[in-house]
Design a protein around this motif. Structure first.
Motif, PDB file in Angstrom:
ATOM      1  N   ALA A 183      46.497  48.804  32.074  1.00  0.00           N
ATOM      2  CA  ALA A 183      45.577  48.002  31.275  1.00  0.00           C
ATOM      3  C   ALA A 183      44.489  47.358  32.118  1.00  0.00           C
ATOM      4  CB  ALA A 183      46.364  46.924  30.519  1.00  0.00           C
ATOM      5  N   LEU A 184      44.792  47.078  33.387  1.00  0.00           N
ATOM      6  CA  LEU A 184      43.803  46.447  34.255  1.00  0.00           C
ATOM      7  C   LEU A 184      42.774  47.441  34.795  1.00  0.00           C
ATOM      8  CD1 LEU A 184      46.076  44.020  36.309  1.00  0.00           C
ATOM      9  CD2 LEU A 184      44.569  43.473  34.379  1.00  0.00           C
ATOM     10  N   ILE A 185      43.030  48.737  34.657  1.00  0.00           N
ATOM     11  CA  ILE A 185      42.051  49.736  35.118  1.00  0.00           C
ATOM     12  C   ILE A 185      40.889  49.771  34.133  1.00  0.00           C
ATOM     13  CG2 ILE A 185      41.666  52.167  35.646  1.00  0.00           C
ATOM     14  CD1 ILE A 185      44.611  52.413  36.317  1.00  0.00           C
ATOM     15  N   PRO A 186      39.671  49.522  34.591  1.00  0.00           N
ATOM     16  CA  PRO A 186      38.537  49.532  33.655  1.00  0.00           C
ATOM     17  C   PRO A 186      38.181  50.961  33.232  1.00  0.00           C
ATOM     18  CG  PRO A 186      37.744  49.215  35.887  1.00  0.00           C
ATOM     19  CD  PRO A 186      39.251  49.195  35.970  1.00  0.00           C
ATOM     20  N   ASN A 187      37.681  51.076  32.036  1.00  0.00           N
ATOM     21  CA  ASN A 187      37.233  52.373  31.528  1.00  0.00           C
ATOM     22  C   ASN A 187      35.890  52.740  32.153  1.00  0.00           C
ATOM     23  OD1 ASN A 187      39.411  52.872  29.806  1.00  0.00           O
ATOM     24  ND2 ASN A 187      38.506  51.642  28.167  1.00  0.00           N
ATOM     25  N   SER A 188      35.755  53.989  32.531  1.00  0.00           N
ATOM     26  CA  SER A 188      34.496  54.503  33.073  1.00  0.00           C
ATOM     27  C   SER A 188      33.893  55.481  32.086  1.00  0.00           C
ATOM     28  CB  SER A 188      34.730  55.203  34.421  1.00  0.00           C
ATOM     29  OG  SER A 188      35.193  54.279  35.387  1.00  0.00           O
ATOM     30  N   TYR A 189      32.599  55.299  31.811  1.00  0.00           N
ATOM     31  CA  TYR A 189      31.894  56.137  30.845  1.00  0.00           C
ATOM     32  C   TYR A 189      30.829  56.951  31.565  1.00  0.00           C
ATOM     33  CZ  TYR A 189      34.160  53.478  27.153  1.00  0.00           C
ATOM     34  OH  TYR A 189      35.094  52.904  26.325  1.00  0.00           O
ATOM     35  N   ASN A 221      29.248  49.284  29.222  1.00  0.00           N
ATOM     36  CA  ASN A 221      29.339  50.325  30.250  1.00  0.00           C
ATOM     37  C   ASN A 221      28.772  51.645  29.753  1.00  0.00           C
ATOM     38  OD1 ASN A 221      30.451  49.164  32.627  1.00  0.00           O
ATOM     39  ND2 ASN A 221      32.439  48.978  31.600  1.00  0.00           N
ATOM     40  N   ALA A 222      29.064  51.978  28.505  1.00  0.00           N
ATOM     41  CA  ALA A 222      28.534  53.218  27.941  1.00  0.00           C
ATOM     42  C   ALA A 222      27.014  53.185  27.890  1.00  0.00           C
ATOM     43  CB  ALA A 222      29.118  53.455  26.550  1.00  0.00           C
ATOM     44  N   GLN A 223      26.434  52.073  27.446  1.00  0.00           N
ATOM     45  CA  GLN A 223      24.974  51.962  27.383  1.00  0.00           C
ATOM     46  C   GLN A 223      24.353  51.972  28.773  1.00  0.00           C
ATOM     47  OE1 GLN A 223      23.114  51.997  24.598  1.00  0.00           O
ATOM     48  NE2 GLN A 223      21.328  52.081  25.960  1.00  0.00           N
ATOM     49  N   LEU A 224      25.026  51.330  29.721  1.00  0.00           N
ATOM     50  CA  LEU A 224      24.509  51.302  31.089  1.00  0.00           C
ATOM     51  C   LEU A 224      24.479  52.699  31.701  1.00  0.00           C
ATOM     52  CD1 LEU A 224      23.533  49.728  33.541  1.00  0.00           C
ATOM     53  CD2 LEU A 224      25.924  49.351  34.169  1.00  0.00           C
ATOM     54  N   ALA A 225      25.505  53.484  31.459  1.00  0.00           N
ATOM     55  CA  ALA A 225      25.518  54.859  31.971  1.00  0.00           C
ATOM     56  C   ALA A 225      24.352  55.664  31.406  1.00  0.00           C
ATOM     57  CB  ALA A 225      26.847  55.524  31.640  1.00  0.00           C
ATOM     58  N   ASP A 248      33.148  43.586  34.767  1.00  0.00           N
ATOM     59  CA  ASP A 248      32.493  42.458  34.111  1.00  0.00           C
ATOM     60  C   ASP A 248      31.746  42.861  32.856  1.00  0.00           C
ATOM     61  OD1 ASP A 248      30.785  43.984  35.618  1.00  0.00           O
ATOM     62  OD2 ASP A 248      29.451  42.320  36.137  1.00  0.00           O
ATOM     63  N   LEU A 249      31.783  44.133  32.491  1.00  0.00           N
ATOM     64  CA  LEU A 249      31.109  44.611  31.288  1.00  0.00           C
ATOM     65  C   LEU A 249      32.129  45.185  30.322  1.00  0.00           C
ATOM     66  CD1 LEU A 249      28.017  46.462  32.852  1.00  0.00           C
ATOM     67  CD2 LEU A 249      28.138  44.104  32.018  1.00  0.00           C
ATOM     68  N   SER A 250      31.795  45.115  29.050  1.00  0.00           N
ATOM     69  CA  SER A 250      32.662  45.703  28.028  1.00  0.00           C
ATOM     70  C   SER A 250      32.473  47.203  28.005  1.00  0.00           C
ATOM     71  CB  SER A 250      32.327  45.105  26.662  1.00  0.00           C
ATOM     72  OG  SER A 250      30.995  45.434  26.279  1.00  0.00           O
ATOM     73  N   GLY A 310      37.627  53.830  19.150  1.00  0.00           N
ATOM     74  CA  GLY A 310      36.876  53.878  17.889  1.00  0.00           C
ATOM     75  C   GLY A 310      35.856  52.763  17.779  1.00  0.00           C
ATOM     76  N   MET A 311      36.174  51.617  18.331  1.00  0.00           N
ATOM     77  CA  MET A 311      35.225  50.508  18.309  1.00  0.00           C
ATOM     78  C   MET A 311      34.011  50.799  19.178  1.00  0.00           C
ATOM     79  SD  MET A 311      37.855  47.280  18.553  1.00  0.00           S
ATOM     80  CE  MET A 311      36.499  46.119  18.650  1.00  0.00           C
ATOM     81  N   VAL A 312      34.189  51.490  20.306  1.00  0.00           N
ATOM     82  CA  VAL A 312      33.047  51.879  21.147  1.00  0.00           C
ATOM     83  C   VAL A 312      32.199  52.902  20.430  1.00  0.00           C
ATOM     84  CG1 VAL A 312      32.385  52.987  23.308  1.00  0.00           C
ATOM     85  CG2 VAL A 312      34.293  51.365  23.265  1.00  0.00           C
ATOM     86  N   ALA A 313      32.823  53.876  19.762  1.00  0.00           N
ATOM     87  CA  ALA A 313      32.068  54.878  19.025  1.00  0.00           C
ATOM     88  C   ALA A 313      31.318  54.297  17.859  1.00  0.00           C
ATOM     89  CB  ALA A 313      33.026  55.988  18.545  1.00  0.00           C
TER      90      ALA A 313
END
Length: 505
Positions: A38-44, A142-146, A136-138, A502-505
């Motif tokens: 859970a502590l591993i951040p998601n990478s997009y 992160n998806a928008q930043l990529a 530090d980003l949701s 689903g919330m990110v999509a």
């Protein structure tokens, strides 16, 4: 085979007999593992593809071939992730909001360089992949930043290949113009210096090599003149011998004088011998005495009374002509000898001047070659710049714009959750089995018989009372509830992961 099955049954009995320990270890390992996951951040990841076209006949004609363009594109691809370009990306995105010092910018550039990947293939397709997975980003941020990073990389790609190349072309032409002006001034100074030196030392102009060439040419010409002179002198000597044996006048019987009488007497003597008379004949002896007397008179009288010999006059004319030729050749040989002596004296007496002449000539030739090469390069670059400005030979097309990532590229959280569950169950079973191996108990009679090496007469089955059986059932239900709770927690975490996606999509 029976022993293997027996060992398997014994291992299962050992684990089941210590199932509470196995369940506790499994819960502990799973909770810790799931917390770490859970502590591993998601990478997009945001992917974009560019197509570069190199089809231009005019560019090929002036030397801007496809190979040259591909080298330029490869150079830009390799330098696209340079610190300067990455700094542009950081300042134009939200990554620059937390930058407050050069050290922060340096760390941000290093991190961003690891998150950008550029690939190119033989079909002129370039793929840009940008990854963002900051704590530090949701996920949505992160998806928008990529996506923003990928878009800015495309903009820099275009800038480097269009505006950047044209600006670089103008700077290169300006640099060549400045270099040409400097070389032209140096070339004029060298030419004036060479002309002044040649005026002061005409024999040494061109350096030792020129002097050696002149000396070799003069010596070769002298050898040729000497050979012609020897041939002319030989011909003159032969003509002089021929002239000495040729009489100036021709003596005939009717010409009168002692020579004529001598010729008549000789003719009479020949006639007498022709008639067959011997030398002792009185007429022959008288003719001989007459010839002897007339010979003395002819020698005393000389050529008086003879006819001029035309062959003698012709030989005299040829003699005068050949003497003139010999004198001319002797004069030319003397002049060449004097010239060779002068050149040799200049070469021997002025070594410093010769070296200076060579240096001046060499410097002038080097400056001339450099000037011609720079002039040619400038004209080629100027023509190439006009073609690139007015008729662009490279066409860019965004095949796939930067995608908006909907699913994390990493980590594969469902797989990691399942792996932690399997690892927890395995750790629980393994700890129970290991503890069972430490205790001196035997799961089967055959194992007891093998270890003790004594015959086992029989075994006694476990008999439970009604209260013990009820207690066992309660404990079994509690164990199943604990194991089911572990599985239910896994399902809940898995569902939360899909809901978050689903919330990110």
């Amino acid at each position: 085979m029976n022993e293997i099955l027996e060992e398997a049954r014994a291992a299962l009995w050992t684990v089941w007999n210590r199932r509470w320990l196995a369940l506790a270890v499994a819960w502990g390992v799973c909770l810790l593992g799931w917390l770490a996951v859970a502590l591993i951040p998601n990478s997009y990841e945001s992917n974009a593809r560019l197509f570069v076209q190199f089809d231009d006949v005019l560019a090929d004609q002036i030397g801007i071939g496809t190979g040259s363009r591909q080298k330029d594109i490869e150079r830009v691809r390799q330098t696209l992730t340079s610190a300067v370009n990455l700094e542009k990306v950081i300042r134009s995105t939200r990554l620059g909001e937390t930058i407050s010092s050069p050290a922060d910018m340096e760390r941000a550039v290093q991190d961003l360089a690891k998150e950008i990947l550029i690939k190119g293939d033989e079909d002129n397709l370039f793929q840009i992949t940008a990854t963002s997975g900051r704590r530090d980003l949701s996920d949505a941020e992160n998806a928008q930043l990529a996506q923003d990073v990928a878009q800015h990389m495309i903009d820099i790609f275009r800038e480097e290949n269009l505006g950047g190349s044209r600006g670089e072309m103008r700077e290169t032409i300006d640099f060549l113009d400045q270099q040409l002006a400097d070389r032209e001034k140096q070339l004029e100074d060298a030419e004036q210096k060479r002309l002044a030196f040649e005026a002061e030392h005409p024999d040494l102009a061109g350096g030792p090599q020129s002097i050696a060439t002149q000396l070799a040419s003069s010596r070769a010409e002298l050898r040729s003149v000497e050979a012609d002179l020897a041939a002319a002198q030989s011909a003159l000597a032969a003509l002089q011998g021929q002239l000495a044996s040729t009489p100036r006048t021709l003596v005939t019987a009717g010409s009168g004088g002692p020579r004529a009488a001598l010729a008549q007497a000789q003719a009479n003597l020949a006639s007498l011998k022709a008639r067959g008379l011997t030398d002792s004949h009185p007429d022959v002896e008288a003719a001989k005495k007459q010839i002897a007397a007339l010979s003395d008179q002819a020698a005393t009288a000389g050529d008086v009374g003879g006819t001029p010999n035309p062959a003698y006059g012709s030989l005299q004319s040829m003699l005068v002509e050949r003497r003139s030729t010999v004198q001319a050749l002797q004069s030319r040989a003397a002049a060449l000898g004097s010239e060779i002596a002068s050149i040799s004296a200049s070469q021997a007496q002025e070594p410093g001047v010769s070296a200076e002449a060579q240096r001046i000539s060499r410097d002038y030739d080097v400056l001339r070659k450099q000037y011609d090469k720079l002039l040619q390069d400038r004209e080629e670059l100027r023509l190439r710049g006009q073609v690139e400005t007015e008729h662009n030979a490279v066409k860019f097309e965004v095949v796939d714009p930067p995608s908006t990532p909907r699913v994390p590229a990493s980590p594969n959280r469902p797989l990691l959750l399942l792996a932690v569950l399997v690892l927890g169950l395995g750790a629980g079973a393994g700890s129970a089995f290991a503890l069972g191996q430490l205790n001196s108990t035997f799961a089967t009679a055959n194992k007891l018989e093998r270890v003790m090496d004594l015959p086992v007469v029989g075994t006694i089955s476990l008999t439970l009372t009604d209260a013990a059986r009820a207690l066992r059932r309660r404990r079994l239900r509690m164990f199943l509830a604990g194991a089911g709770g572990l599985g239910l927690l896994f399902v809940v975490l898995l569902g939360a992961e899909f809901v978050q996606r689903g919330m990110v999509a």
